[in-house]
Design an enzyme around this catalytic site. Structure first.
Site, short mmCIF file in Angstrom:
data_model
loop_
_atom_site.label_atom_id
_atom_site.label_comp_id
_atom_site.label_asym_id
_atom_site.label_seq_id
_atom_site.Cartn_x
_atom_site.Cartn_y
_atom_site.Cartn_z
N ASP A 45 0.82 -1.20 0.00
CA ASP A 45 0.00 0.00 0.00
C ASP A 45 0.86 1.26 0.00
OD1 ASP A 45 0.79 -0.53 2.72
OD2 ASP A 45 -0.71 0.95 3.38
N GLU A 73 0.32 -1.24 5.58
CA GLU A 73 1.33 -0.76 6.54
C GLU A 73 1.12 0.71 6.84
OE1 GLU A 73 5.24 0.99 7.82
OE2 GLU A 73 3.99 1.48 6.09
#
Length: 407
Positions: free
Chosen positions: A83, A176
């Protein structure tokens, strides 16, 4: 060493929008991360030579490169996140600046620019190949540079069986950036002696200390009456929030701290006279100092309620992650190896605390010590993000050196 496919890997990955969503209740938080893992990474992992490749419901794409030397009995993992941060990631259009001349870089036609006068880090990179944004999006080097570096290292080892290495496990995970990606990480399934997140910044970063982190949600209950007759009756919830904030140490803020200094960070305030909510994050390195910060906030809330004569201030504290130093310092093998490899490569290790957290912060407490090594990104999380191809190449060198280490 140069790796002909490294840049192509990276450019392919950053063009896919994998922005995470902190308001989502799914894992991963966005469908784009699922699609990226299953449609891009899984086929690529198989192509570069990883075996037993699979996708888990926790959002991690996992693969293994078996050892090719029975004397290398370690099992080492490498982890990067899919991400990207909370900034526009749709339509990423990277610029590749070869042989950077040390001057100003125009970011496409956006009107924004990378100027060494504003970004001193550029002074390190004349003569190198820089990958930048076009000024309309972030780049995604955090952490697609890490993914590209791991993938390239596996590809190179597969093509060069003369390089003897231990068993390698690879994990590409979600979310994350919103702090929940490692919550469902399956340490038992990953099954390594130790791992590295490839999620750091400039050349040489080697990190095994993170903040310990908590979130604080505050609710202030006021009593709204007409301001013309408010004396002795009105309780302004907005003023309660101000009074609470003013009792925190005025210098313990992110913009005034560095190194090992912790802080309180007011993230958001919304409300009215009747009702106000405030969100803080709390950060510190030492366990006692971290606990003291939480206790101080609770003490302020309790004192205000006592003075107000009723429970108008409600505080909810939630621990988020802890300083992984507590785990890693029990066995410094992963640090010793990474440091030795970097030095052998002529890279000066930069061993400093992370003023933040990584997936390794949580994974370390699951039983897999997981320090962080450099991936190359600069100015991450926005339009001024960039990365040096040469630094990425050195990250690949470091990964290969770690898995081949015989000390």
């Amino acid at each position: 060493m140069t790796y002909p496919n490294l840049l192509d890997h990276f450019l392919t990955y950053v063009k896919v929008n994998t922005r995470s969503d902190e308001h989502s209740t799914t894992t991963p938080s966005t469908q784009s991360q699922v699609d990226f893992a299953t449609n891009v990474l899984i086929p690529e992992m198989k192509r570069v030579g990883l075996q037993n490749v699979y996708y888990l419901p926790n959002g991690f794409a996992i693969g293994t490169l078996p050892a090719n030397d029975p004397s290398l009995t370690r099992k080492i993992g490498f982890i990067s996140h899919m991400d990207t941060a909370d900034f526009n990631a749709e339509g990423v259009n990277p610029q590749v600046i070869e042989n950077y001349d040390g001057g100003v870089i125009e970011l496409g036609n956006s009107g924004f620019k990378l100027d060494p006068a504003d970004f001193k880090s550029l002074e390190k990179y004349p003569g190198q190949t820089l990958i930048t944004t076009d000024g309309t999006t972030l780049l995604g080097a955090d952490d697609k540079s890490g993914i590209a570096e791991i993938m390239t290292a596996i590809e190179y080892l597969t093509a060069h069986p003369e390089i003897k290495h231990c068993e390698i496990r690879v994990g590409f995970g979600p979310d994350e950036e919103i702090g929940v990606g490692a919550n469902k990480f399956d340490a038992e399934d990953f099954d390594v002696d130790f791992a590295y997140t490839v999620d750091g910044g400039p050349l040489g970063e080697l990190q095994y200390e993170t903040f310990s982190a908590a979130g604080a949600e505050l609710h202030f209950q006021g009593r709204n009456v007409h301001p013309g007759t408010a004396k002795g009756q009105m309780v302004n919830a907005l003023q309660l929030a101000i009074d609470f904030h003013n009792q925190l140490p005025e210098n313990d803020r992110p913009e005034l701290t560095e190194g090992y200094q912790g802080f309180y960070h007011l993230m958001d305030v919304t409300g009215s006279v009747e009702e106000t909510r405030a969100s803080y994050i709390i950060r510190d390195f030492e366990k006692d100092a971290f606990e003291a910060r939480k206790a101080s906030m609770q003490s302020i809330a309790d004192k205000m309620n006592e003075e107000l004569g009723s429970d108008r201030v409600t505080l909810n504290l939630t621990d988020q992650y802890y300083n992984m130093k507590e785990v890693i310092e029990k066995d410094m093998t992963p640090i010793t190896i990474a440091k030795a490899v970097m030095e052998d490569l002529g890279i000066t290790p930069i061993i400093e605390p992370i003023r933040g957290g990584t997936d390794g912060s949580k994974i370390s407490f699951m039983g897999i010590p997981t320090p962080n090594i450099f991936a190359g990104g600069e100015n991450m999380h926005g339009r001024f993000e960039y990365v040096s191809l040469q630094t990425m190449e050195r990250a690949v060198d470091t990964i290969i050196g770690i898995v081949a280490y015989k000390g």
